[in-house]
Design a protein around this motif. Structure first.
Motif, short mmCIF file in Angstrom:
data_model
loop_
_atom_site.label_atom_id
_atom_site.label_comp_id
_atom_site.label_asym_id
_atom_site.label_seq_id
_atom_site.Cartn_x
_atom_site.Cartn_y
_atom_site.Cartn_z
N GLU A 103 -31.44 -35.83 16.58
CA GLU A 103 -30.05 -36.09 16.17
C GLU A 103 -29.71 -37.57 16.33
N PRO A 114 -37.02 -30.50 15.02
CA PRO A 114 -37.62 -29.86 13.85
C PRO A 114 -39.12 -30.13 13.81
N SER A 161 -22.61 -34.85 21.02
CA SER A 161 -22.21 -35.56 19.80
C SER A 161 -20.84 -36.20 19.99
N ARG A 221 -28.45 -33.13 6.64
CA ARG A 221 -29.54 -32.16 6.58
C ARG A 221 -29.01 -30.76 6.32
N PRO A 256 -37.28 -31.21 8.74
CA PRO A 256 -36.87 -32.61 8.89
C PRO A 256 -35.89 -33.05 7.81
N LEU A 270 -26.84 -39.03 16.41
CA LEU A 270 -25.77 -39.30 17.37
C LEU A 270 -26.31 -39.26 18.80
N ARG A 290 -23.73 -32.80 13.88
CA ARG A 290 -25.02 -33.00 14.55
C ARG A 290 -26.13 -33.27 13.55
N LEU A 291 -26.20 -32.40 12.53
CA LEU A 291 -27.35 -32.44 11.63
C LEU A 291 -27.12 -33.36 10.45
N GLU A 292 -25.87 -33.80 10.29
CA GLU A 292 -25.47 -34.69 9.20
C GLU A 292 -25.89 -34.11 7.86
N ALA A 316 -32.55 -26.39 11.10
CA ALA A 316 -32.95 -27.30 12.18
C ALA A 316 -34.45 -27.63 12.18
#
Lengths: 239, 346
Positions: free
Chosen positions: A9, A57, B176, B234, B271, A11, B230-232, B268
């Motif tokens: 992440e 991931p 975050s 993605r 990638p 952030l 968190r994952l933006e 998640a």
């Protein structure tokens, strides 16, 4: 202290960077969003300490450590992971729970400084440095980071092997054949088809029948050495 | 359930009266058959007294015995202590009836007492009848308290199965926020509010059996918003929800769990992320909710298996066989399909 931040992440990475900026002697030499990138960075060299997230991931943080033959210092960072935290607590790994407390980070960095200083003063003898190399072992839910010098014995167990150190004996997913070439030959000795022993843990060598030896380790375990390897052991030790 | 010693006597239910009626009617029939087959004489007075002594008298006595059992708190006694009292009660009641039959017989003939013919047989028959009554009474009670225990256990089970917010999600979101506070304070404020909404909903879901799908969807949207923090980029989400489905009642946090699973196991690990698709529709008396995410099933057995088993158990306890939750993978996509009987908000 050169640090690499590994977290999927963005952030979380920037937060880690911000926290580390309070420590002028720690320089962040890179960030990696996954295990592959991190592996490449570590292999390129110069990484003293990893700030490593477990859940990512693709390959996890543990997978990354398993791929590395020798480890930099590792500080795990995790938000919430019951299994991982249990593994950490049992084996006294350094770990930080996100969101990270600056005081806890400071303590972890202080430990890192000490570990690095100890490695440097002892670096005079090359053998010593080899002994301080550490490996990551995982058996099911449990895992360990252990100095190779502390492992007294590898024993074949089916297609895999068991590592014996302190009172632990985890099963590791590799065979003795695979293991042997990766170990320092001045420290580890192939005693027989079933055993690789750590010569630093040998306490006594007893003569057995027809020129084969039995080795007694400091832990009290005994390992018999095949006839052919006994000859080699004699040569190695100059007996 | 069970009353304390000296406790109140509960009002008997209809099963109790049914058992009393059938039981003593059976006893009466048995005695009448015996009378017609074996007795040398036939008299209306005999039959009347048989009816009185085989129905009214034992019903009255056992009803009194029931009150006495509650008043004395027999249910709390240890097994053998209760058994001794039961045997004694059956003997005493049988003796009472047998003696009062003799007494009635005597009074009818102007004397105090006439031992009836076959008095000992009568005593034995009554003893067996009262013993049988006590035995049946206790069996039914055992059964009923077991059923009640099952209900209590079921409720506890349901409460335990309520899905709480995934702590991993919670702490990652908090992390975050910590980062956003310096990077984008405006955004941090929004995220904290969203997190508060989800937490409040998750806590309230403990007290609610079902919620309108519209309410659940609002929380799913908040959740997706937070995961996107968190994952933006993605995480991409597509929703196709029929307006008529929005009024359907669903167990709280269930759709949220499905979406959370899809994000955790489908997005998640990638990638580059991927698309989560959520569809909800109403078809012949059922509401169907389908969540699709990229990825195959085999790769993620453990954790998801647990969450899913949990959700299925919850559905089974709430709806029996009327609801289903299936998980399939097809062409590199995993689909979770939830079907519930349609109940709508008024």
């Amino acid at each position: 202290v050169n640090a690499l931040i590994v977290d999927d992440e963005r952030l979380a990475r920037s937060e880690m960077r911000r926290l580390l900026s309070a420590h002028p002697d720690v320089s962040v030499i890179g960030e990696a969003a996954n295990a592959e990138r991190a592996e490449a960075c570590v292999r390129a060299g110069g990484v003293d300490v990893l700030f490593l997230d477990i859940q990512m991931p693709g390959a996890s943080g543990f997978d990354l450590l398993e791929r590395l033959e020798t480890l930099p210092l590792v500080i795990f960072t995790t938000a919430y992971d019951e299994y991982a935290v249990r593994a950490f607590e049992v084996n006294a790994f350094d770990y930080l729970l996100k969101p990270i407390r600056p005081e806890r980070l400071a303590a972890a960095i202080e430990k890192t400084r000490q570990a690095m200083a100890a490695a440097h003063t002892g670096a005079a003898a090359t053998a010593k440095r080899a002994g301080s190399a550490r490996v990551f072992l995982r058996d099911g839910d449990r895992c360990w980071i252990v100095a190779l010098a502390d492992i007294e014995l590898f024993e074949a167990d089916g297609n895999y092997a068991r590592a014996f150190f302190r009172t632990e004996r985890p099963m590791i997913r590799t065979s003795l054949q695979m293991l042997e070439p990766r170990l320092d030959p001045t420290m580890f000795f192939r005693a027989s088809r079933r055993h690789i022993i750590n010569l630093r843990h040998v306490e006594a060598i007893d003569d057995g029948v027809d020129e084969s030896y039995t080795v007694r380790l400091r832990s009290g375990r005994t390992v018999s050495i095949s006839r052919r390897q006994s000859r080699r052991l004699r040569e190695t030790l100059g007996l | 359930m069970a009353s304390r010693a000296g406790g109140k006597v509960p009002k008997p239910n209809s099963l109790y009266w049914l058992c009393q009626a059938i039981g003593w009617a059976g006893y009466l029939a048995y005695v009448l058959v015996g009378y017609f087959v074996w007795a040398g004489t036939r008299a209306v007075g005999d039959i009347v007294s048989i009816v009185i002594f085989c129905t009214f008298v034992p019903v009255l006595l056992t009803h009194g015995l029931r009150a006495w059992m509650y008043a004395q708190g027999w249910a709390q006694l240890r097994d053998w202590r209760r058994k001794i009292r039961q045997v004694a009660a059956a003997l005493i009641l049988a003796a009472t009836v047998t003696l009062s039959v003799g007494l009635a017989n005597g009074l009818a003939h102007g004397r105090v007492w006439i031992p009836t013919e076959g008095m000992w047989w009568m005593f034995l028959a009554y003893d067996l009848a009262f013993g049988g009554w006590l035995w049946i009474y206790e069996r039914i009670h055992e059964r009923r308290s077991r059923d009640q225990l099952e209900i209590v256990a079921r409720e506890a089970q349901l409460r335990a199965l309520r899905t709480q917010l995934n702590p991993h999600f919670l702490f990652n979101s908090l992390n975050s926020v910590r980062s956003l506070i310096t990077e984008n304070p405006q955004r941090a404020a929004t995220v904290v509010t969203g997190l508060a909404d989800i937490l409040r909903y998750s806590l309230a879901s403990d007290r609610l059996d079902t919620v309108a799908l519209a309410d659940e969807m609002a929380i799913v949207d908040e959740y997706v918003g937070l995961e996107r923090t968190r994952l933006e980029d993605r995480l991409r989400v597509e929703q196709v929800v029929e307006p008529s489905a929005l009024r359907a009642r669903v167990p709280p946090m269930l759709v949220q769990t499905l979406v959370e699973n899809a994000v955790k196991h489908g997005i998640a690990p990638l990638p580059r992320g991927g698309l989560v698709r959520l569809e909800a529709r109403v078809t012949d008396g059922r509401v169907e909710i389908v969540v699709t995410n990229p990825g195959r099933l085999e790769a993620d057995a453990g954790d998801r298996g647990f969450g899913l088993r949990n959700a299925r158990e919850r559905l089974r306890l709430m709806y029996g066989d009327l609801a289903s939750l299936t998980l399939r993978d097809h062409g590199g996509q995993t689909t979770a399909a939830l079907t519930l009987p349609l109940e709508t908000t008024a």
